[in-house]
Design a protein around this motif. Structure first.
Motif, PDB file in Angstrom:
ATOM      1  N   LEU A  73      -8.607   1.457   8.249  1.00 57.98           N
ATOM      2  CA  LEU A  73      -7.538   0.617   7.723  1.00 57.98           C
ATOM      3  C   LEU A  73      -7.133   0.907   6.283  1.00 57.98           C
ATOM      4  CD1 LEU A  73      -8.895  -2.094   5.992  1.00 57.98           C
ATOM      5  CD2 LEU A  73      -9.843  -2.354   8.272  1.00 57.98           C
ATOM      6  N   THR A  74      -7.999   1.537   5.497  1.00 56.12           N
ATOM      7  CA  THR A  74      -7.632   2.011   4.163  1.00 56.12           C
ATOM      8  C   THR A  74      -8.712   2.960   3.687  1.00 56.12           C
ATOM      9  OG1 THR A  74      -6.875   1.389   1.933  1.00 56.12           O
ATOM     10  CG2 THR A  74      -8.713   0.123   2.851  1.00 56.12           C
ATOM     11  N   TYR A  90       3.978   4.511  -6.756  1.00 53.09           N
ATOM     12  CA  TYR A  90       3.170   4.056  -7.898  1.00 53.09           C
ATOM     13  C   TYR A  90       3.193   2.530  -8.025  1.00 53.09           C
ATOM     14  CZ  TYR A  90       1.185   3.969 -12.597  1.00 53.09           C
ATOM     15  OH  TYR A  90       0.372   3.734 -13.680  1.00 53.09           O
ATOM     16  N   SER A  91       4.385   1.956  -8.017  1.00 53.06           N
ATOM     17  CA  SER A  91       4.525   0.505  -8.184  1.00 53.06           C
ATOM     18  C   SER A  91       3.903  -0.246  -7.015  1.00 53.06           C
ATOM     19  CB  SER A  91       6.007   0.135  -8.316  1.00 53.06           C
ATOM     20  OG  SER A  91       6.163  -1.262  -8.420  1.00 53.06           O
ATOM     21  N   ALA A  92       4.151   0.212  -5.790  1.00 51.82           N
ATOM     22  CA  ALA A  92       3.631  -0.468  -4.602  1.00 51.82           C
ATOM     23  C   ALA A  92       2.105  -0.405  -4.536  1.00 51.82           C
ATOM     24  CB  ALA A  92       4.235   0.143  -3.341  1.00 51.82           C
ATOM     25  N   PHE A  93       1.544   0.783  -4.822  1.00 53.31           N
ATOM     26  CA  PHE A  93       0.086   0.940  -4.762  1.00 53.31           C
ATOM     27  C   PHE A  93      -0.628   0.086  -5.809  1.00 53.31           C
ATOM     28  CE2 PHE A  93      -0.746   5.280  -2.486  1.00 53.31           C
ATOM     29  CZ  PHE A  93      -0.436   4.683  -1.282  1.00 53.31           C
ATOM     30  N   TYR A  94      -0.063   0.031  -7.008  1.00 59.20           N
ATOM     31  CA  TYR A  94      -0.697  -0.776  -8.049  1.00 59.20           C
ATOM     32  C   TYR A  94      -0.398  -2.264  -7.860  1.00 59.20           C
ATOM     33  CZ  TYR A  94      -2.656   3.066 -10.725  1.00 59.20           C
ATOM     34  OH  TYR A  94      -3.430   4.136 -11.122  1.00 59.20           O
ATOM     35  N   ASP A 142      -7.342  -4.691  -2.697  1.00 55.22           N
ATOM     36  CA  ASP A 142      -6.641  -5.898  -2.249  1.00 55.22           C
ATOM     37  C   ASP A 142      -6.617  -5.989  -0.725  1.00 55.22           C
ATOM     38  OD1 ASP A 142      -6.030  -6.845  -4.823  1.00 55.22           O
ATOM     39  OD2 ASP A 142      -4.197  -5.640  -4.928  1.00 55.22           O
ATOM     40  N   VAL A 143      -6.439  -4.834  -0.087  1.00 58.19           N
ATOM     41  CA  VAL A 143      -6.411  -4.792   1.383  1.00 58.19           C
ATOM     42  C   VAL A 143      -7.781  -5.203   1.939  1.00 58.19           C
ATOM     43  CG1 VAL A 143      -6.216  -3.278   3.403  1.00 58.19           C
ATOM     44  CG2 VAL A 143      -4.583  -3.059   1.520  1.00 58.19           C
ATOM     45  N   ILE A 144      -8.838  -4.611   1.381  1.00 56.16           N
ATOM     46  CA  ILE A 144     -10.198  -4.946   1.830  1.00 56.16           C
ATOM     47  C   ILE A 144     -10.461  -6.438   1.630  1.00 56.16           C
ATOM     48  CG2 ILE A 144     -12.658  -4.547   1.406  1.00 56.16           C
ATOM     49  CD1 ILE A 144     -11.806  -1.650   0.500  1.00 56.16           C
ATOM     50  N   ASP A 145     -10.072  -6.936   0.468  1.00 57.18           N
ATOM     51  CA  ASP A 145     -10.273  -8.366   0.167  1.00 57.18           C
ATOM     52  C   ASP A 145      -9.508  -9.261   1.142  1.00 57.18           C
ATOM     53  OD1 ASP A 145     -11.858  -7.626  -1.949  1.00 57.18           O
ATOM     54  OD2 ASP A 145     -10.333  -7.980  -3.498  1.00 57.18           O
ATOM     55  N   PHE A 146      -8.300  -8.845   1.511  1.00 52.91           N
ATOM     56  CA  PHE A 146      -7.494  -9.638   2.455  1.00 52.91           C
ATOM     57  C   PHE A 146      -8.234  -9.818   3.778  1.00 52.91           C
ATOM     58  CE2 PHE A 146      -4.773  -9.616   6.190  1.00 52.91           C
ATOM     59  CZ  PHE A 146      -3.936 -10.701   5.952  1.00 52.91           C
ATOM     60  N   PHE A 147      -8.703  -8.712   4.333  1.00 52.04           N
ATOM     61  CA  PHE A 147      -9.364  -8.800   5.637  1.00 52.04           C
ATOM     62  C   PHE A 147     -10.688  -9.554   5.545  1.00 52.04           C
ATOM     63  CE2 PHE A 147      -6.308  -5.439   6.593  1.00 52.04           C
ATOM     64  CZ  PHE A 147      -5.859  -5.868   7.836  1.00 52.04           C
ATOM     65  N   GLU A 148     -11.432  -9.317   4.473  1.00 51.95           N
ATOM     66  CA  GLU A 148     -12.700 -10.045   4.294  1.00 51.95           C
ATOM     67  C   GLU A 148     -12.444 -11.548   4.161  1.00 51.95           C
ATOM     68  OE1 GLU A 148     -15.897  -9.004   4.115  1.00 51.95           O
ATOM     69  OE2 GLU A 148     -15.722  -6.814   4.086  1.00 51.95           O
ATOM     70  N   LYS A 149     -11.414 -11.906   3.384  1.00 49.73           N
ATOM     71  CA  LYS A 149     -11.077 -13.321   3.161  1.00 49.73           C
ATOM     72  C   LYS A 149     -10.659 -14.005   4.458  1.00 49.73           C
ATOM     73  CE  LYS A 149      -7.128 -14.771   1.429  1.00 49.73           C
ATOM     74  NZ  LYS A 149      -5.960 -14.978   0.540  1.00 49.73           N
ATOM     75  N   HIS A 150     -10.057 -13.223   5.345  1.00 50.96           N
ATOM     76  CA  HIS A 150      -9.604 -13.783   6.619  1.00 50.96           C
ATOM     77  C   HIS A 150     -10.667 -13.630   7.714  1.00 50.96           C
ATOM     78  CE1 HIS A 150      -5.694 -13.782   4.585  1.00 50.96           C
ATOM     79  NE2 HIS A 150      -5.324 -14.670   5.483  1.00 50.96           N
ATOM     80  N   PHE A 172      -5.060   6.488   4.342  1.00 46.46           N
ATOM     81  CA  PHE A 172      -4.028   6.471   3.300  1.00 46.46           C
ATOM     82  C   PHE A 172      -2.653   6.063   3.839  1.00 46.46           C
ATOM     83  CE2 PHE A 172      -7.255   9.604   1.991  1.00 46.46           C
ATOM     84  CZ  PHE A 172      -7.685   8.993   0.823  1.00 46.46           C
ATOM     85  N   ASN A 173      -2.353   6.447   5.077  1.00 49.46           N
ATOM     86  CA  ASN A 173      -1.044   6.091   5.631  1.00 49.46           C
ATOM     87  C   ASN A 173      -0.949   4.603   5.943  1.00 49.46           C
ATOM     88  OD1 ASN A 173       0.632   8.659   5.964  1.00 49.46           O
ATOM     89  ND2 ASN A 173      -1.373   9.273   6.738  1.00 49.46           N
ATOM     90  N   LEU A 174      -2.054   3.999   6.372  1.00 55.56           N
ATOM     91  CA  LEU A 174      -2.038   2.545   6.554  1.00 55.56           C
ATOM     92  C   LEU A 174      -1.944   1.838   5.205  1.00 55.56           C
ATOM     93  CD1 LEU A 174      -4.381   1.618   9.539  1.00 55.56           C
ATOM     94  CD2 LEU A 174      -1.980   1.006   9.217  1.00 55.56           C
ATOM     95  N   GLN A 175      -2.546   2.427   4.165  1.00 54.35           N
ATOM     96  CA  GLN A 175      -2.408   1.823   2.833  1.00 54.35           C
ATOM     97  C   GLN A 175      -0.943   1.821   2.402  1.00 54.35           C
ATOM     98  OE1 GLN A 175      -4.797   0.272   0.877  1.00 54.35           O
ATOM     99  NE2 GLN A 175      -3.035  -0.340  -0.359  1.00 54.35           N
ATOM    100  N   ILE A 176      -0.203   2.878   2.737  1.00 54.55           N
ATOM    101  CA  ILE A 176       1.239   2.909   2.456  1.00 54.55           C
ATOM    102  C   ILE A 176       1.925   1.744   3.163  1.00 54.55           C
ATOM    103  CG2 ILE A 176       3.393   4.192   2.861  1.00 54.55           C
ATOM    104  CD1 ILE A 176       1.809   6.786   2.439  1.00 54.55           C
ATOM    105  N   ALA A 177       1.539   1.500   4.410  1.00 57.72           N
ATOM    106  CA  ALA A 177       2.142   0.402   5.182  1.00 57.72           C
ATOM    107  C   ALA A 177       1.834  -0.951   4.542  1.00 57.72           C
ATOM    108  CB  ALA A 177       1.639   0.429   6.620  1.00 57.72           C
ATOM    109  N   TRP A 178       0.552  -1.196   4.198  1.00 60.95           N
ATOM    110  CA  TRP A 178       0.188  -2.483   3.595  1.00 60.95           C
ATOM    111  C   TRP A 178       0.909  -2.687   2.261  1.00 60.95           C
ATOM    112  CZ3 TRP A 178      -1.757  -3.906   7.830  1.00 60.95           C
ATOM    113  CH2 TRP A 178      -2.847  -3.316   8.470  1.00 60.95           C
ATOM    114  N   SER A 179       0.899  -1.668   1.416  1.00 61.47           N
ATOM    115  CA  SER A 179       1.458  -1.810   0.058  1.00 61.47           C
ATOM    116  C   SER A 179       2.971  -1.983   0.075  1.00 61.47           C
ATOM    117  CB  SER A 179       1.079  -0.601  -0.804  1.00 61.47           C
ATOM    118  OG  SER A 179      -0.310  -0.571  -1.065  1.00 61.47           O
TER     119      SER A 179
END
Length: 414
Positions: A50-51, A71-75, A81-89, A395-402
């Motif tokens: 997933l990332t 650059y803006s989307a990734f930061y 943040d993605v890992i935290d989202f799934f852990e939090k849920h 990395f491609n899923l990270q593009i999708a999330w960001s």
């Protein structure tokens, strides 16, 4: 409260929906399939990488196309943040070799369930088996997106519309390029499209004989004549048509254009931890241990079972020859074969086997902070439909999330 329409129930679409709805908006997500996240379900061989938990510098460096745009989307929404989202849920994660992040359960269905539950909690209205036909626009000079028309003719008004329909890859999941048509009808340029992160076709018959054989800890190099176009260390696998695996898929991003024009040479170093001199010492030791044995009965300790007959054949050494009769020249041939195992790449597989699509909606016409069109007010794009792609490893899923998060925030606050 704004009314937001999202077209596409993949990673970017679902994440944008959650983000916008949590900020107090009415969000409708339209998915033409019978269920959400069909492509997520099959990613990472059903495990969903997933990332990637690497540092931000490596995250940026892993993007192949239009790195600066992200650059803006990734930061704005990082891999952590993605890992935290799934852990939090409530979905536990784990990090494996190469910093690849997976659900602890190894089930991609858990990723989809987490997103579905988050959407339900946020109040997103999901419309399955519902295909969007057209994006409704007003104005000639100052275009504005005002809604959508469904296949059955129903029109739905909206304040903002997000296109998150994916690309052409894995067409069985419903990726039929609708987003590119929507973009072009709205006046956007779509760059040249091609399959990426895709296996290679190879010519040699002996490659097919090793179908199903996985090689770990090897170095794969791709050459155009004497020029090395790609080289890396990792895993690969032989198939009935050629080769695949992480090394091969990443190589495809580097040689895609050149391989369209001509065949390329592949060399595999089967023993990258040993120099040619060290390999010679190892061979001599094995030959000494079995000095009265036939070559075919000694060579098996050096190579996988499926590969041994191929190595014997390509070495030119008689399988029945006693190892104490093998000449220095024959030994040198075997060393060269081991360090430079040859294959010929004749082309790439098609979209049905590609993990992603290279090319898409030109990012020159998209605001990198908001994912909004520069040409049409209220129209947004996120995920694979954009001209963005990266190597394997999450990395491609990270593009999708960001990009989904950036679009969700921007639509909510527009």
């Amino acid at each position: 409260m704004k009314k937001i329409v999202i077209i596409g129930g993949g990673a970017a679409g679902m994440f944008a929906a959650i983000t916008a709805a949590e900020k107090g908006n009415e969000v409708h997500l339209y998915e033409k399939n019978e269920k959400l996240g069909k492509k997520i379900y099959i990613t990472g061989k059903g495990r969903c990488n997933l990332t990637n938990a690497c540092d931000m510098e490596k995250l940026m460096d892993s993007v192949c196309t239009n790195r600066k745009f992200l650059y803006s989307a990734f930061y704005g929404y990082t891999n952590q943040d993605v890992i935290d989202f799934f852990e939090k849920h409530g979905m536990k994660t784990k990090t494996e070799r190469g910093d690849r992040v997976f659900p602890l359960s190894d089930k991609s269905a858990d990723v989809i369930d987490t997103l579905r539950n988050a959407m339900k909690k946020a109040g997103v209205k999901v419309h399955l088996n519902t295909e969007v036909d057209t994006i409704l626009l007003t104005g000639e000079e100052d275009k504005k997106a005002t809604g959508i028309r469904l296949k059955d003719g129903t029109e739905v008004n909206a304040d903002s519309i997000l296109v998150a329909t994916g690309g052409f890859s894995y067409k069985s999941t419903g990726s039929t390029g609708d987003g590119y048509r929507f973009a072009e009808e709205a006046g956007h340029k779509v760059t040249e499209l091609s399959p990426s992160l895709v296996p290679f076709n190879t010519r040699e018959e002996y490659g097919k004989r090793m179908q199903g054989l996985s090689l770990k800890n090897v170095t794969l190099s791709v050459y155009d004549g004497k020029k090395c176009l790609y080289e890396d260390f990792g895993e690969m696998m032989f198939t009935h048509f050629g080769i695949t695996g992480p090394l091969v898929l990443t190589a495809s991003t580097a040689v895609l254009k050149k391989l369209r024009q001509k065949e390329l040479q592949i060399r595999i170093d089967l023993k990258p931890a040993l120099s040619e001199e060290q390999l010679d010492v190892r061979l001599l030791r094995e030959f000494e241990n079995g000095h009265n044995k036939q070559f075919k009965n000694v060579i098996g300790v050096l190579y996988p079972t499926k590969m041994t007959p191929v190595m014997i054949e390509l070495s030119g050494i008689s399988p029945d020859k006693k190892v104490n009769e093998i000449t220095k020249a024959e030994r040198e041939r075997l060393i060269q074969l081991t360090k430079h195992f040859p294959l010929t790449a004749t082309g790439l597989r098609d979209y049905n086997e590609a993990i992603i699509t290279r090319g898409g909606v030109s990012v020159k016409e998209i605001n990198p902070s908001t994912m909004e069109s520069k040409l049409v007010t209220g129209l947004y794009f996120a995920g694979e439909v954009l001209d963005l792609d990266a190597v394997t490893g999450g990395f491609n899923l990270q593009i999708a999330w960001s990009t989904g998060y950036a679009a969700g925030c921007a639509m909510a606050e527009a």
